[in-house]
Design a protein around this motif. Structure first.
Motif, PDB file in Angstrom:
ATOM      1  N   THR A  12      10.577 -13.202  16.868  1.00 54.33           N
ATOM      2  CA  THR A  12       9.394 -12.944  17.682  1.00 54.33           C
ATOM      3  C   THR A  12       8.136 -13.266  16.896  1.00 54.33           C
ATOM      4  OG1 THR A  12       9.357 -10.647  16.982  1.00 54.33           O
ATOM      5  CG2 THR A  12      10.532 -11.156  19.010  1.00 54.33           C
ATOM      6  N   CYS A  13       7.082 -13.570  17.614  1.00 51.95           N
ATOM      7  CA  CYS A  13       5.819 -13.932  16.963  1.00 51.95           C
ATOM      8  C   CYS A  13       4.679 -13.001  17.335  1.00 51.95           C
ATOM      9  CB  CYS A  13       5.426 -15.357  17.348  1.00 51.95           C
ATOM     10  SG  CYS A  13       6.573 -16.580  16.767  1.00 51.95           S
ATOM     11  N   LEU A  45      13.634 -10.044  30.056  1.00 51.93           N
ATOM     12  CA  LEU A  45      14.074 -11.042  31.029  1.00 51.93           C
ATOM     13  C   LEU A  45      13.124 -12.239  31.049  1.00 51.93           C
ATOM     14  CD1 LEU A  45      16.148 -11.640  33.305  1.00 51.93           C
ATOM     15  CD2 LEU A  45      14.498 -10.635  34.874  1.00 51.93           C
ATOM     16  N   GLY A  46      11.824 -11.962  31.018  1.00 50.43           N
ATOM     17  CA  GLY A  46      10.842 -13.047  30.997  1.00 50.43           C
ATOM     18  C   GLY A  46      10.940 -13.889  29.742  1.00 50.43           C
ATOM     19  N   ARG A  47      11.091 -13.230  28.596  1.00 50.89           N
ATOM     20  CA  ARG A  47      11.196 -13.975  27.334  1.00 50.89           C
ATOM     21  C   ARG A  47      12.472 -14.806  27.302  1.00 50.89           C
ATOM     22  NH1 ARG A  47      12.725 -13.001  21.625  1.00 50.89           N
ATOM     23  NH2 ARG A  47      11.478 -14.509  20.493  1.00 50.89           N
ATOM     24  N   MET A  48      13.573 -14.229  27.753  1.00 52.54           N
ATOM     25  CA  MET A  48      14.837 -14.966  27.762  1.00 52.54           C
ATOM     26  C   MET A  48      14.783 -16.137  28.736  1.00 52.54           C
ATOM     27  SD  MET A  48      16.736 -13.785  25.470  1.00 52.54           S
ATOM     28  CE  MET A  48      18.201 -14.673  25.880  1.00 52.54           C
ATOM     29  N   ALA A  49      14.144 -15.938  29.881  1.00 48.46           N
ATOM     30  CA  ALA A  49      14.029 -17.034  30.846  1.00 48.46           C
ATOM     31  C   ALA A  49      13.227 -18.189  30.252  1.00 48.46           C
ATOM     32  CB  ALA A  49      13.379 -16.536  32.134  1.00 48.46           C
ATOM     33  N   SER A  68      10.640 -21.178  21.794  1.00 45.05           N
ATOM     34  CA  SER A  68      10.508 -21.089  20.339  1.00 45.05           C
ATOM     35  C   SER A  68      10.576 -22.466  19.693  1.00 45.05           C
ATOM     36  CB  SER A  68      11.587 -20.174  19.756  1.00 45.05           C
ATOM     37  OG  SER A  68      12.863 -20.699  20.012  1.00 45.05           O
ATOM     38  N   LEU A  69      11.328 -23.374  20.290  1.00 40.82           N
ATOM     39  CA  LEU A  69      11.389 -24.735  19.762  1.00 40.82           C
ATOM     40  C   LEU A  69      10.078 -25.478  20.005  1.00 40.82           C
ATOM     41  CD1 LEU A  69      13.402 -26.509  18.295  1.00 40.82           C
ATOM     42  CD2 LEU A  69      14.199 -27.341  20.490  1.00 40.82           C
ATOM     43  N   PHE A  70       9.349 -25.066  21.027  1.00 36.12           N
ATOM     44  CA  PHE A  70       8.052 -25.672  21.306  1.00 36.12           C
ATOM     45  C   PHE A  70       7.068 -25.401  20.169  1.00 36.12           C
ATOM     46  CE2 PHE A  70       3.812 -25.683  23.297  1.00 36.12           C
ATOM     47  CZ  PHE A  70       3.814 -26.969  23.812  1.00 36.12           C
ATOM     48  N   ARG A  71       7.254 -24.273  19.496  1.00 35.37           N
ATOM     49  CA  ARG A  71       6.371 -23.920  18.375  1.00 35.37           C
ATOM     50  C   ARG A  71       6.837 -24.548  17.066  1.00 35.37           C
ATOM     51  NH1 ARG A  71       6.164 -18.363  20.883  1.00 35.37           N
ATOM     52  NH2 ARG A  71       8.038 -17.893  19.727  1.00 35.37           N
ATOM     53  N   ASP A  78       5.328 -30.754  15.599  1.00 29.56           N
ATOM     54  CA  ASP A  78       6.448 -31.653  15.869  1.00 29.56           C
ATOM     55  C   ASP A  78       7.064 -31.268  17.209  1.00 29.56           C
ATOM     56  OD1 ASP A  78       8.379 -33.564  15.647  1.00 29.56           O
ATOM     57  OD2 ASP A  78       9.619 -32.445  14.241  1.00 29.56           O
ATOM     58  N   LYS A  79       6.615 -31.918  18.261  1.00 28.18           N
ATOM     59  CA  LYS A  79       7.086 -31.596  19.610  1.00 28.18           C
ATOM     60  C   LYS A  79       8.224 -32.503  20.067  1.00 28.18           C
ATOM     61  CE  LYS A  79       3.833 -28.544  20.548  1.00 28.18           C
ATOM     62  NZ  LYS A  79       3.971 -27.417  19.687  1.00 28.18           N
ATOM     63  N   TRP A  80       8.560 -33.532  19.293  1.00 27.20           N
ATOM     64  CA  TRP A  80       9.578 -34.479  19.746  1.00 27.20           C
ATOM     65  C   TRP A  80      10.940 -33.823  19.904  1.00 27.20           C
ATOM     66  CZ3 TRP A  80       7.791 -38.403  22.070  1.00 27.20           C
ATOM     67  CH2 TRP A  80       6.616 -39.003  21.668  1.00 27.20           C
ATOM     68  N   LEU A  81      11.303 -32.969  18.963  1.00 24.92           N
ATOM     69  CA  LEU A  81      12.598 -32.290  19.057  1.00 24.92           C
ATOM     70  C   LEU A  81      12.647 -31.437  20.317  1.00 24.92           C
ATOM     71  CD1 LEU A  81      15.343 -31.532  17.887  1.00 24.92           C
ATOM     72  CD2 LEU A  81      14.193 -29.737  16.577  1.00 24.92           C
ATOM     73  N   TRP A  82      11.567 -30.709  20.588  1.00 24.02           N
ATOM     74  CA  TRP A  82      11.514 -29.886  21.797  1.00 24.02           C
ATOM     75  C   TRP A  82      11.640 -30.760  23.042  1.00 24.02           C
ATOM     76  CZ3 TRP A  82       7.596 -30.259  25.499  1.00 24.02           C
ATOM     77  CH2 TRP A  82       7.673 -29.321  26.532  1.00 24.02           C
ATOM     78  N   PHE A  83      10.891 -31.841  23.092  1.00 23.40           N
ATOM     79  CA  PHE A  83      10.873 -32.699  24.276  1.00 23.40           C
ATOM     80  C   PHE A  83      12.248 -33.312  24.552  1.00 23.40           C
ATOM     81  CE2 PHE A  83      10.337 -36.930  26.159  1.00 23.40           C
ATOM     82  CZ  PHE A  83       9.759 -36.576  27.361  1.00 23.40           C
ATOM     83  N   PHE A  84      12.865 -33.887  23.534  1.00 23.24           N
ATOM     84  CA  PHE A  84      14.147 -34.551  23.758  1.00 23.24           C
ATOM     85  C   PHE A  84      15.281 -33.543  23.961  1.00 23.24           C
ATOM     86  CE2 PHE A  84      11.880 -38.187  21.865  1.00 23.24           C
ATOM     87  CZ  PHE A  84      12.121 -39.099  22.872  1.00 23.24           C
ATOM     88  N   SER A  85      15.188 -32.371  23.342  1.00 27.10           N
ATOM     89  CA  SER A  85      16.189 -31.330  23.603  1.00 27.10           C
ATOM     90  C   SER A  85      16.089 -30.845  25.042  1.00 27.10           C
ATOM     91  CB  SER A  85      15.991 -30.150  22.651  1.00 27.10           C
ATOM     92  OG  SER A  85      16.180 -30.542  21.338  1.00 27.10           O
TER      93      SER A  85
END
Length: 200
Positions: free
Chosen positions: A65-66, A90-94, A102-105, A121-128
């Protein structure tokens, strides 16, 4: 030894399939019984693995968590990043499951001029995200092969996904997206030294 054993097992499986096609009394065994046995072995093995994993000791919790947790009344809690209620969880898990929040960060650390520099580095998030959403849509589209009557959303997904149809066969958007995403993720595993050490 490993490759010879794998080759031997493959040849045995091929011969067993050929023999079962030739001898009529084996068709039932290889066509009905063996697939159910394989499914049962898979399901039991999966349950055993999950139970073994669940019993393994965890030395410490890794906090992901942040935000500010619930504490004193005058300190504002970040209810989505650090939930204290079922609705917040529920909101955080969704957000995590559907959008990889979390990968977006994700940040990338690198050395530039003998200084440690963090960059976005957003490329990993985008392609995942592209891979997983494409896979989900492809999976749902394939319901037409396994269900009768075909669910209403399958035709809708197929029409939307094949919107840019150019000739035959139909090239779906998700087919291209999953191929591009998998290519990026594979190349990242090969060329990124930090990831390559973990992967190979």
């Amino acid at each position: 030894m490993g490759i010879q054993l794998s080759l031997l097992v493959t040849v045995v499986i091929l011969l067993a399939g050929w023999v079962s096609g030739v001898l009529p009394f084996l068709k039932f065994i290889f066509g009905v019984i063996l697939p159910y046995v394989a499914l049962a072995v898979f399901a039991i093995g999966l349950v055993i693995r999950v139970l073994r994993w669940a019993r393994s000791p965890v030395p410490f919790r890794i906090t992901t968590t942040c935000g500010q947790e619930k504490s004193l009344p005058w300190i504002k809690q970040n209810k989505l990043d650090n939930p204290s209620s079922a609705l917040g969880t529920l909101g955080r898990m969704a957000l995590e499951v559907l959008f990889f929040r979390s990968l977006f960060r994700n940040t990338k650390a690198s050395l530039k001029d003998d200084r440690l520099v963090y960059s976005v580095d957003k490329w990993l998030w985008f392609f995942s995200l592209a891979f997983h959403w494409s896979f989900l849509i492809i999976f749902l589209r394939h319901f037409r092969f396994f269900t009768e009557p075909i669910p209403f959303f399958v035709g809708f997904l197929q029409d939307i996904d094949g919107f840019f149809q150019v000739g035959l066969p139909i090239i779906y958007i998700t087919d291209v997206a999953i191929l591009v995403a998998l290519t990026y993720l594979f190349l990242r595993r090969i060329f990124n030294a930090k990831v390559r050490i973990v992967s190979l």
